[in-house]
Design a protein around this motif. Structure first.
Motif, short mmCIF file in Angstrom:
data_model
loop_
_atom_site.label_atom_id
_atom_site.label_comp_id
_atom_site.label_asym_id
_atom_site.label_seq_id
_atom_site.Cartn_x
_atom_site.Cartn_y
_atom_site.Cartn_z
N LEU A 8 0.83 -1.20 0.00
CA LEU A 8 0.00 0.00 0.00
C LEU A 8 0.87 1.26 0.00
CD1 LEU A 8 -2.84 1.24 0.19
CD2 LEU A 8 -2.59 1.15 2.67
N ALA A 9 1.92 1.26 0.81
CA ALA A 9 2.81 2.43 0.87
C ALA A 9 3.52 2.64 -0.46
CB ALA A 9 3.83 2.24 1.98
N THR A 10 3.96 1.56 -1.10
CA THR A 10 4.62 1.66 -2.39
C THR A 10 3.66 2.19 -3.45
OG1 THR A 10 6.03 -0.20 -1.80
CG2 THR A 10 5.92 0.38 -4.13
N THR A 11 2.42 1.72 -3.42
CA THR A 11 1.42 2.17 -4.38
C THR A 11 1.13 3.66 -4.19
OG1 THR A 11 0.43 -0.03 -4.37
CG2 THR A 11 -0.91 1.74 -5.27
N LEU A 14 4.10 5.69 -5.47
CA LEU A 14 4.13 5.66 -6.93
C LEU A 14 3.05 6.58 -7.51
CD1 LEU A 14 5.35 4.43 -9.48
CD2 LEU A 14 3.62 2.64 -9.33
N ALA A 15 1.85 6.55 -6.91
CA ALA A 15 0.75 7.38 -7.40
C ALA A 15 1.06 8.87 -7.22
CB ALA A 15 -0.55 7.01 -6.70
N THR A 16 1.60 9.24 -6.06
CA THR A 16 1.90 10.66 -5.84
C THR A 16 3.05 11.11 -6.73
OG1 THR A 16 3.31 10.08 -3.97
CG2 THR A 16 1.04 10.72 -3.48
N GLY A 17 4.02 10.24 -6.97
CA GLY A 17 5.12 10.59 -7.86
C GLY A 17 4.64 10.80 -9.28
N CYS A 18 3.73 9.94 -9.74
CA CYS A 18 3.17 10.10 -11.09
C CYS A 18 2.31 11.35 -11.18
CB CYS A 18 2.36 8.86 -11.47
SG CYS A 18 3.37 7.39 -11.72
N ALA A 19 1.57 11.65 -10.10
CA ALA A 19 0.72 12.83 -10.12
C ALA A 19 1.56 14.10 -10.17
CB ALA A 19 -0.17 12.86 -8.89
N MET A 20 2.70 14.10 -9.49
CA MET A 20 3.54 15.29 -9.49
C MET A 20 4.26 15.46 -10.82
SD MET A 20 5.08 15.19 -5.67
CE MET A 20 5.80 16.81 -5.76
#
Length: 90
Positions: A8-11, A14-20
């Motif tokens: 969950l933490a990795t997901t 990854l999601a916040t990195g892609c959003a930024m």
């Protein structure tokens, strides 16, 4: 540490990195209806200078006198901070 929590933490990371790093909206083009914008976009820098000088209505002597007064009363940033934080230190 639980495997589900790590996943969950990795997901989330990854999601916040892609959003930024997502697509960025380009800035809006300036409104070119003003006379200053038209003069500056065509490459004429004299029009903006003339408008700025004419809008205040001050002479060179007045501007020079103001600059001299500013230099006379100049205080460094360090001395301004000292006076602000310790008004009794002179």
């Amino acid at each position: 540490m639980n495997v589900k929590f790590a996943a969950l933490a990795t997901t989330c990371l990854l999601a916040t990195g892609c959003a930024m790093n997502g697509p960025i909206n380009p800035p809006q083009s300036p409104n070119d209806s003003s006379p200053v914008a038209g003069a500056t976009t065509s490459g004429s820098s004299a029009a903006g200078t003339q408008q700025a000088a004419g809008s205040e209505g001050r002479t060179r002597a007045e501007v020079y006198a103001e600059a001299v007064e500013t230099v006379k009363h100049y205080k460094s940033t360090q001395s301004e901070e000292r006076d602000y934080f310790n008004p009794f230190a002179h």
